[in-house]
Motif scaffolding. Structure first.
Motif, PDB file in Angstrom:
ATOM      1  N   ARG A  43       0.839  -1.191   0.000  1.00 11.83           N
ATOM      2  CA  ARG A  43       0.000   0.000   0.000  1.00 11.83           C
ATOM      3  C   ARG A  43       0.877   1.245   0.000  1.00 11.83           C
ATOM      4  O   ARG A  43       1.980   1.245   0.575  1.00 11.83           O
ATOM      5  CB  ARG A  43      -0.907   0.015   1.226  1.00 11.83           C
ATOM      6  CG  ARG A  43      -2.068  -0.972   1.157  1.00 11.83           C
ATOM      7  CD  ARG A  43      -3.070  -0.668   2.258  1.00 11.83           C
ATOM      8  NE  ARG A  43      -4.285  -1.462   2.078  1.00 11.83           N
ATOM      9  CZ  ARG A  43      -4.777  -2.288   2.982  1.00 11.83           C
ATOM     10  NH1 ARG A  43      -4.144  -2.456   4.134  1.00 11.83           N
ATOM     11  NH2 ARG A  43      -5.895  -2.942   2.759  1.00 11.83           N
ATOM     12  N   PHE A  44       0.373   2.312  -0.613  1.00 10.98           N
ATOM     13  CA  PHE A  44       1.102   3.581  -0.597  1.00 10.98           C
ATOM     14  C   PHE A  44       1.078   4.170   0.809  1.00 10.98           C
ATOM     15  O   PHE A  44       0.039   4.254   1.454  1.00 10.98           O
ATOM     16  CB  PHE A  44       0.491   4.587  -1.563  1.00 10.98           C
ATOM     17  CG  PHE A  44       1.067   5.976  -1.390  1.00 10.98           C
ATOM     18  CD1 PHE A  44       2.308   6.281  -1.923  1.00 10.98           C
ATOM     19  CD2 PHE A  44       0.390   6.935  -0.644  1.00 10.98           C
ATOM     20  CE1 PHE A  44       2.864   7.544  -1.731  1.00 10.98           C
ATOM     21  CE2 PHE A  44       0.935   8.198  -0.457  1.00 10.98           C
ATOM     22  CZ  PHE A  44       2.173   8.498  -1.001  1.00 10.98           C
ATOM     23  N   ARG A  45       2.249   4.567   1.270  1.00 12.16           N
ATOM     24  CA  ARG A  45       2.387   5.303   2.526  1.00 12.16           C
ATOM     25  C   ARG A  45       3.412   6.400   2.311  1.00 12.16           C
ATOM     26  O   ARG A  45       4.450   6.180   1.687  1.00 12.16           O
ATOM     27  CB  ARG A  45       2.856   4.380   3.661  1.00 12.16           C
ATOM     28  CG  ARG A  45       1.814   3.426   4.170  1.00 12.16           C
ATOM     29  CD  ARG A  45       2.368   2.478   5.206  1.00 12.16           C
ATOM     30  NE  ARG A  45       3.144   3.169   6.243  1.00 12.16           N
ATOM     31  CZ  ARG A  45       3.106   2.841   7.543  1.00 12.16           C
ATOM     32  NH1 ARG A  45       2.328   1.855   7.943  1.00 12.16           N
ATOM     33  NH2 ARG A  45       3.850   3.485   8.419  1.00 12.16           N
ATOM     34  N   ALA A  46       3.129   7.567   2.833  1.00  8.47           N
ATOM     35  CA  ALA A  46       4.054   8.685   2.657  1.00  8.47           C
ATOM     36  C   ALA A  46       5.420   8.395   3.256  1.00  8.47           C
ATOM     37  O   ALA A  46       6.445   8.893   2.766  1.00  8.47           O
ATOM     38  CB  ALA A  46       3.459   9.951   3.277  1.00  8.47           C
ATOM     39  N   ASP A  47       5.462   7.563   4.316  1.00  9.28           N
ATOM     40  CA  ASP A  47       6.754   7.261   4.933  1.00  9.28           C
ATOM     41  C   ASP A  47       7.496   6.121   4.236  1.00  9.28           C
ATOM     42  O   ASP A  47       8.619   5.798   4.602  1.00  9.28           O
ATOM     43  CB  ASP A  47       6.586   6.938   6.418  1.00  9.28           C
ATOM     44  CG  ASP A  47       5.703   5.706   6.670  1.00  9.28           C
ATOM     45  OD1 ASP A  47       5.357   5.002   5.699  1.00  9.28           O
ATOM     46  OD2 ASP A  47       5.368   5.469   7.853  1.00  9.28           O
ATOM     47  N   ARG A  48       6.873   5.478   3.255  1.00 12.33           N
ATOM     48  CA  ARG A  48       7.446   4.410   2.434  1.00 12.33           C
ATOM     49  C   ARG A  48       7.917   3.206   3.265  1.00 12.33           C
ATOM     50  O   ARG A  48       8.808   2.461   2.841  1.00 12.33           O
ATOM     51  CB  ARG A  48       8.600   4.938   1.575  1.00 12.33           C
ATOM     52  CG  ARG A  48       8.203   6.012   0.607  1.00 12.33           C
ATOM     53  CD  ARG A  48       9.213   6.177  -0.518  1.00 12.33           C
ATOM     54  NE  ARG A  48      10.470   6.714  -0.046  1.00 12.33           N
ATOM     55  CZ  ARG A  48      11.552   6.905  -0.814  1.00 12.33           C
ATOM     56  NH1 ARG A  48      11.497   6.599  -2.100  1.00 12.33           N
ATOM     57  NH2 ARG A  48      12.668   7.383  -0.328  1.00 12.33           N
ATOM     58  N   MET A  49       7.310   2.990   4.401  1.00 13.98           N
ATOM     59  CA  MET A  49       7.722   1.871   5.244  1.00 13.98           C
ATOM     60  C   MET A  49       7.666   0.517   4.530  1.00 13.98           C
ATOM     61  O   MET A  49       8.557  -0.317   4.728  1.00 13.98           O
ATOM     62  CB  MET A  49       6.877   1.837   6.520  1.00 13.98           C
ATOM     63  CG  MET A  49       7.334   2.833   7.577  1.00 13.98           C
ATOM     64  SD  MET A  49       9.046   2.562   8.106  1.00 13.98           S
ATOM     65  CE  MET A  49       8.911   0.940   8.855  1.00 13.98           C
TER      66      MET A  49
ATOM     67  N   GLU B 133      10.098  13.609   0.619  1.00 11.00           N
ATOM     68  CA  GLU B 133      10.662  12.337   0.183  1.00 11.00           C
ATOM     69  C   GLU B 133      12.132  12.489  -0.202  1.00 11.00           C
ATOM     70  O   GLU B 133      12.940  11.579   0.024  1.00 11.00           O
ATOM     71  CB  GLU B 133       9.855  11.758  -0.975  1.00 11.00           C
ATOM     72  CG  GLU B 133      10.174  10.299  -1.238  1.00 11.00           C
ATOM     73  CD  GLU B 133       9.141   9.610  -2.109  1.00 11.00           C
ATOM     74  OE1 GLU B 133       8.011   9.368  -1.616  1.00 11.00           O
ATOM     75  OE2 GLU B 133       9.457   9.315  -3.283  1.00 11.00           O
TER      76      GLU B 133
END
Length: 285
Positions: A156-162, A199
């Protein structure tokens, strides 16, 4: 400048089939260009795109910008002929998509000869083989393909790119261990400056050399994020001066701004100044 000094703050994808884009790229303040024969070119234009790109590179005008050509995968209908064409182009490197292991680079080198190779790192297999890929004698750099990696992971897309951190980390470790360049993946929302800035800051903090870009509007933010700031340059100079004075006085460490400065900090400080100088030299060309 030597390859390990070459700035790679901003690496812009340009469709190889678009003469206007190829022309405009000559004027953009990017450190490197990826001339794309793969995703940016529809199937019915791929053959013509090779000729268009070859003519543009022959005409040159790209100055100090690193010229990288991304071909189609070798197991695609166009990959082998792309590789044959790029071998005769005035390019600095060839970029191979979906690299899963060093054998892929060997297969490319059989066609492109001694041309430096860059690898798209965008599959789970590629993440797990990152060290072997980075160790290939013709590899000069890695490009993170975060969109494809997210798809392969069903993330899933997450702004923190975990969800992508394991892959990003493996590739970073491999690149640093073997002394090759590594640039971060693209940020898709090209009108979202704050998201891009965040980012880029994350990628710089992690250790990436720069960021791949999909639109010229993203260039200034990437260039600023991956260049030493004035504060960092000032600190580097003060650390070097304080350490040299400490050594001259028979001490092993110095103190700057209340923090210990050892030889490893001085090495980092010298790298900061070297990078700043290389950026200035490139901007002057």
């Amino acid at each position: 400048m030597t390859d390990n000094q070459r700035p790679l703050r901003s690496v812009l994808y340009i469709p190889a089939s678009k003469p206007r884009a190829l022309e405009k790229a000559r004027t953009l303040a990017v450190d490197a260009i990826i001339f794309d024969l793969e995703d940016a070119v529809p199937p019915d234009e791929k053959v013509a795109a090779r000729r268009t790109l070859a003519e543009a590179l022959d005409a040159d005008g790209y100055g100090p910008r690193l010229r990288i050509v991304r071909i189609n995968a070798l197991d695609s209908p166009w990959g082998t002929e792309d590789a044959e064409a790029v071998a005769g182009m005035k390019a600095d490197a060839v970029l191979l998509p979906k690299v899963s292991g060093p054998a892929d680079l060997d297969a490319l080198a059989r066609t492109t000869g001694e041309m430096p190779i860059w690898a798209m790192m965008e599959t789970p297999a590629g993440m797990l083989a990152a060290s072997e890929i980075a160790a290939h004698p013709q590899l000069d750099g890695m490009v993170m393909g975060t969109n494809d990696l997210a798809k392969e992971l069903n993330a899933r897309f997450r702004a923190d790119r975990m969800p992508l951190m394991a892959g990003l980390g493996l590739c970073l470790l491999a690149a640093k261990a073997h002394g090759v360049a590594i640039v971060d993946g693209v940020y898709n929302a090209f009108k979202d400056d704050e998201g891009l800035r965040a980012e880029c800051a994350q990628g710089r903090d992690m250790g990436f050399d720069g960021k791949t870009l999909i639109h010229p509007a993203q260039i200034d933010i990437a260039n600023a994020a991956f260049a030493p700031s004035e504060d960092e340059i000032d600190l580097a100079r003060r650390q070097i001066a304080a350490y040299e004075q400490a050594i001259a006085e028979g001490q092993a460490v110095a103190v700057v701004d209340g923090r210990i400065v050892e030889n490893l900090h001085v090495a980092t400080a010298r790298e900061t100044l070297s990078k700043s100088t290389a950026i200035a030299a490139m901007s002057a060309e």
